[in-house]
Design a protein around this motif. Structure first.
Motif, PDB file in Angstrom:
ATOM      1  N   VAL A 227      42.551   2.882 -17.974  1.00  0.00           N
ATOM      2  CA  VAL A 227      41.257   3.385 -17.506  1.00  0.00           C
ATOM      3  C   VAL A 227      40.535   4.006 -18.695  1.00  0.00           C
ATOM      4  O   VAL A 227      41.051   4.936 -19.330  1.00  0.00           O
ATOM      5  N   LEU A 228      39.347   3.489 -19.000  1.00  0.00           N
ATOM      6  CA  LEU A 228      38.590   3.923 -20.175  1.00  0.00           C
ATOM      7  C   LEU A 228      37.181   4.370 -19.787  1.00  0.00           C
ATOM      8  O   LEU A 228      36.731   4.110 -18.668  1.00  0.00           O
ATOM      9  N   GLY A 229      36.499   5.010 -20.712  1.00  0.00           N
ATOM     10  CA  GLY A 229      35.097   5.375 -20.501  1.00  0.00           C
ATOM     11  C   GLY A 229      34.922   6.766 -19.935  1.00  0.00           C
ATOM     12  O   GLY A 229      35.673   7.692 -20.262  1.00  0.00           O
ATOM     13  N   GLU A 230      33.940   6.910 -19.053  1.00  0.00           N
ATOM     14  CA  GLU A 230      33.548   8.212 -18.524  1.00  0.00           C
ATOM     15  C   GLU A 230      34.448   8.664 -17.371  1.00  0.00           C
ATOM     16  O   GLU A 230      34.028   8.775 -16.220  1.00  0.00           O
ATOM     17  N   VAL A 231      35.721   8.919 -17.710  1.00  0.00           N
ATOM     18  CA  VAL A 231      36.668   9.546 -16.794  1.00  0.00           C
ATOM     19  C   VAL A 231      37.231  10.767 -17.495  1.00  0.00           C
ATOM     20  O   VAL A 231      37.113  10.914 -18.715  1.00  0.00           O
ATOM     21  N   ASN A 232      37.834  11.660 -16.727  1.00  0.00           N
ATOM     22  CA  ASN A 232      38.305  12.917 -17.312  1.00  0.00           C
ATOM     23  C   ASN A 232      39.547  12.749 -18.176  1.00  0.00           C
ATOM     24  O   ASN A 232      39.758  13.514 -19.118  1.00  0.00           O
ATOM     25  N   LYS A 233      40.394  11.745 -17.856  1.00  0.00           N
ATOM     26  CA  LYS A 233      41.619  11.534 -18.640  1.00  0.00           C
ATOM     27  C   LYS A 233      41.809  10.043 -18.934  1.00  0.00           C
ATOM     28  O   LYS A 233      42.677   9.397 -18.332  1.00  0.00           O
ATOM     29  N   PRO A 234      41.000   9.470 -19.830  1.00  0.00           N
ATOM     30  CA  PRO A 234      41.179   8.052 -20.162  1.00  0.00           C
ATOM     31  C   PRO A 234      42.535   7.814 -20.815  1.00  0.00           C
ATOM     32  O   PRO A 234      42.946   8.557 -21.707  1.00  0.00           O
TER      33      PRO A 234
ATOM     34  N   ALA B  29      43.750   4.198  -9.448  1.00  0.00           N
ATOM     35  CA  ALA B  29      43.653   4.236 -10.910  1.00  0.00           C
ATOM     36  C   ALA B  29      42.664   5.307 -11.364  1.00  0.00           C
ATOM     37  O   ALA B  29      42.946   6.071 -12.296  1.00  0.00           O
ATOM     38  N   LEU B  30      41.506   5.384 -10.709  1.00  0.00           N
ATOM     39  CA  LEU B  30      40.516   6.396 -11.074  1.00  0.00           C
ATOM     40  C   LEU B  30      41.028   7.801 -10.758  1.00  0.00           C
ATOM     41  O   LEU B  30      40.758   8.751 -11.493  1.00  0.00           O
ATOM     42  N   GLY B  31      41.785   7.937  -9.665  1.00  0.00           N
ATOM     43  CA  GLY B  31      42.369   9.231  -9.334  1.00  0.00           C
ATOM     44  C   GLY B  31      43.392   9.667 -10.370  1.00  0.00           C
ATOM     45  O   GLY B  31      43.454  10.841 -10.734  1.00  0.00           O
ATOM     46  N   ALA B  32      44.188   8.719 -10.859  1.00  0.00           N
ATOM     47  CA  ALA B  32      45.169   9.045 -11.897  1.00  0.00           C
ATOM     48  C   ALA B  32      44.477   9.503 -13.169  1.00  0.00           C
ATOM     49  O   ALA B  32      45.004  10.348 -13.906  1.00  0.00           O
ATOM     50  N   ALA B  33      43.292   8.960 -13.430  1.00  0.00           N
ATOM     51  CA  ALA B  33      42.529   9.315 -14.637  1.00  0.00           C
ATOM     52  C   ALA B  33      41.655  10.546 -14.428  1.00  0.00           C
ATOM     53  O   ALA B  33      40.785  10.833 -15.258  1.00  0.00           O
ATOM     54  N   GLY B  34      41.854  11.260 -13.322  1.00  0.00           N
ATOM     55  CA  GLY B  34      41.121  12.503 -13.105  1.00  0.00           C
ATOM     56  C   GLY B  34      39.720  12.323 -12.568  1.00  0.00           C
ATOM     57  O   GLY B  34      38.895  13.234 -12.671  1.00  0.00           O
TER      58      GLY B  34
ATOM     59  N   LYS C 284      28.945   5.923 -14.603  1.00  0.00           N
ATOM     60  CA  LYS C 284      28.040   5.039 -13.862  1.00  0.00           C
ATOM     61  C   LYS C 284      28.806   4.437 -12.691  1.00  0.00           C
ATOM     62  O   LYS C 284      29.483   3.417 -12.817  1.00  0.00           O
ATOM     63  N   ARG C 285      28.677   5.026 -11.537  1.00  0.00           N
ATOM     64  CA  ARG C 285      29.482   4.655 -10.375  1.00  0.00           C
ATOM     65  C   ARG C 285      29.114   3.300  -9.781  1.00  0.00           C
ATOM     66  O   ARG C 285      29.932   2.685  -9.123  1.00  0.00           O
ATOM     67  N   GLU C 286      27.885   2.868 -10.008  1.00  0.00           N
ATOM     68  CA  GLU C 286      27.439   1.606  -9.402  1.00  0.00           C
ATOM     69  C   GLU C 286      27.730   0.391 -10.267  1.00  0.00           C
ATOM     70  O   GLU C 286      27.350  -0.732  -9.915  1.00  0.00           O
ATOM     71  N   ASN C 287      28.441   0.589 -11.371  1.00  0.00           N
ATOM     72  CA  ASN C 287      28.654  -0.540 -12.280  1.00  0.00           C
ATOM     73  C   ASN C 287      29.996  -0.418 -13.003  1.00  0.00           C
ATOM     74  O   ASN C 287      30.055  -0.458 -14.235  1.00  0.00           O
TER      75      ASN C 287
ATOM     76  N   VAL D 208      34.539   2.620 -17.243  1.00  0.00           N
ATOM     77  CA  VAL D 208      33.437   3.324 -16.596  1.00  0.00           C
ATOM     78  C   VAL D 208      32.342   3.551 -17.630  1.00  0.00           C
ATOM     79  O   VAL D 208      32.519   4.299 -18.595  1.00  0.00           O
ATOM     80  N   GLU D 209      31.220   2.918 -17.409  1.00  0.00           N
ATOM     81  CA  GLU D 209      30.099   2.981 -18.348  1.00  0.00           C
ATOM     82  C   GLU D 209      29.353   4.310 -18.210  1.00  0.00           C
ATOM     83  O   GLU D 209      29.200   4.826 -17.101  1.00  0.00           O
ATOM     84  N   PRO D 210      28.858   4.897 -19.321  1.00  0.00           N
ATOM     85  CA  PRO D 210      28.066   6.125 -19.222  1.00  0.00           C
ATOM     86  C   PRO D 210      26.691   5.833 -18.643  1.00  0.00           C
ATOM     87  O   PRO D 210      26.106   4.778 -18.897  1.00  0.00           O
ATOM     88  N   ASN D 211      26.155   6.771 -17.859  1.00  0.00           N
ATOM     89  CA  ASN D 211      24.821   6.579 -17.302  1.00  0.00           C
ATOM     90  C   ASN D 211      23.738   7.026 -18.287  1.00  0.00           C
ATOM     91  O   ASN D 211      24.025   7.489 -19.389  1.00  0.00           O
ATOM     92  N   LYS D 212      22.483   6.900 -17.860  1.00  0.00           N
ATOM     93  CA  LYS D 212      21.358   7.205 -18.752  1.00  0.00           C
ATOM     94  C   LYS D 212      21.335   8.670 -19.154  1.00  0.00           C
ATOM     95  O   LYS D 212      20.887   9.006 -20.251  1.00  0.00           O
ATOM     96  N   SER D 213      21.817   9.540 -18.263  1.00  0.00           N
ATOM     97  CA  SER D 213      21.833  10.958 -18.573  1.00  0.00           C
ATOM     98  C   SER D 213      22.713  11.251 -19.782  1.00  0.00           C
ATOM     99  O   SER D 213      22.361  12.040 -20.655  1.00  0.00           O
TER     100      SER D 213
END
Length: 257
Positions: free
Chosen positions: A144-151, A166-171, A178-181, A220-225
Motif C-alpha cells: 500500500v503506497l501513497g497517501e496513507v498513514n503507514k505505507p 489493506a487500507l486498514g492495515a496501512a492506517g 484521493k478516495r475516488e481514484n 492512493v493518489e494525493p488530491n488537489k489540496s
C-alpha cells in the motif's frame, strides 16, 4: 498580511470535498442491500511460501514434518509491525513443487491451498491414522503506497483480503488521499493490470477487484489540496531564499562602498 490572505484563499479553494466513504448510502435507518463480489480462492504460484502442518493423536510422530521448512526473508513484515522480517515455510520452487519430509515432492503450482491440503492428507493417511492437515500462505503480501498513514508492504494473516483490509492495515487514508481514484496494480499472467476504484461509492463491494490477490499494489493518489499545499510550501521557500539573497546583496554592496 497579504501573504496570509493568499494562503487562506489557496487552501480554502483546494479543500477536499470527497473525503467520505460510500457517500451514496442513505443517511437513514433504511437498509441498502449490496451484492458483494464473489470471492475467488487464490492459486499457488512459484516463489510462494506455504505453511504446512500435519497433526495426529501422537504429536511426536509428526514433529519432523512440522519443522515448517526454511526461514525465508520477506520485505514488509506483518500488518501489526510493518518492518522487514522473515517467515518460515516451504518455498514453492520455479517448477511449482514443494518437498516435504516423508511425504516427498508435491506439485502445488496452479492449485488452491484446499486442494493441496486434501492431496497431502491422502498421502499422510498411508503413514498416520486420521491426520489433520493445514495449508496456508505464509507470505500473502500486499503493498500500500501513497497517501496513507503507514505505507508499506504487509504480510496479511489470511488469504481472504479485501481492499478495505489493506487500507486498514496501512492506517487508513490521510485527509489528502484521493478516495475516488484508488489505483490497483496487479500481475495477471505476466502482464500488469491497472484498475481504478472509487471509495465514495458503495458499489465497490461488488467490484471483482474488491478482494485482493497476492502481490497486489494499492496506490492512493494525493488530491488537489495536497498538491496545492506542496506548491505553496515551495513558493514560501523560494521567497525566503530570495529575501536572504537580497539582504546579502545589500550588505555586501554597503561593505564595498
Amino acid at each position: 498580511m497579504l501573504s496570509g490572505v493568499i494562503t487562506l484563499l489557496v487552501t480554502s479553494c483546494s479543500a477536499p470535498k470527497n473525503i467520505t466513504y460510500f457517500k451514496d448510502v442513505p443517511d437513514t435507518i433504511r437498509q441498502k442491500g449490496i451484492q458483494q463480489a464473489a470471492y475467488a480462492t487464490p492459486l499457488i504460484q512459484a516463489d510462494d511460501i506455504l505453511q504446512i502442518t500435519i497433526q495426529t493423536l501422537d504429536p511426536t510422530a509428526t514433529s519432523m514434518l512440522n519443522q515448517s521448512g526454511a526461514s525465508v526473508p520477506v520485505a514488509g513484515g506483518t500488518a501489526a509491525a510493518p518492518v522487514a522480517t522473515s517467515v518460515s515455510g516451504y518455498l514453492v520452487d520455479k517448477d511449482g513443487y514443494v518437498v516435504l519430509p516423508l511425504i516427498g515432492k508435491i506439485t502445488v503450482q496452479g492449485k488452491t491451498t484446499d486442494s493441496v491440503r486434501e492431496e497431502i492428507k491422502t498421502i499422510a493417511a498411508t503413514y498416520y491414522k486420521d491426520p489433520v492437515v493445514n495449508v496456508r500462505f505464509a507470505n500473502f503480501k500486499i503493498t500500500v503506497l501513497g497517501e496513507v498513514n503507514k505505507p508499506s508492504t504487509y504480510v496479511m494473516p489470511n488469504e481472504k483480503v479485501t481492499l478495505l483490509d489493506a487500507l486498514g492495515a496501512a492506517g487508513d487514508l490521510t485527509i489528502y488521499g484521493k478516495r475516488e481514484n484508488i489505483l490497483l496494480i496487479r500481475d495477471n499472467n505476466g502482464k500488469k493490470e491497472f484498475v481504478r476504484l472509487n471509495l465514495n461509492e458503495s458499489n465497490i463491494f461488488s467490484s471483482p477487484y474488491f478482494f485482493l490477490r497476492q502481490g497486489d499494489v494499492v496506490y492512493v493518489e494525493p488530491n488537489k489540496s495536497k498538491v496545492s499545499s506542496t506548491d505553496l510550501s515551495q513558493v514560501k521557500r523560494i521567497s525566503i531564499m530570495a529575501s536572504v539573497l537580497s539582504l546579502l546583496i545589500v550588505v555586501v554592496s554597503r561593505i564595498n562602498f
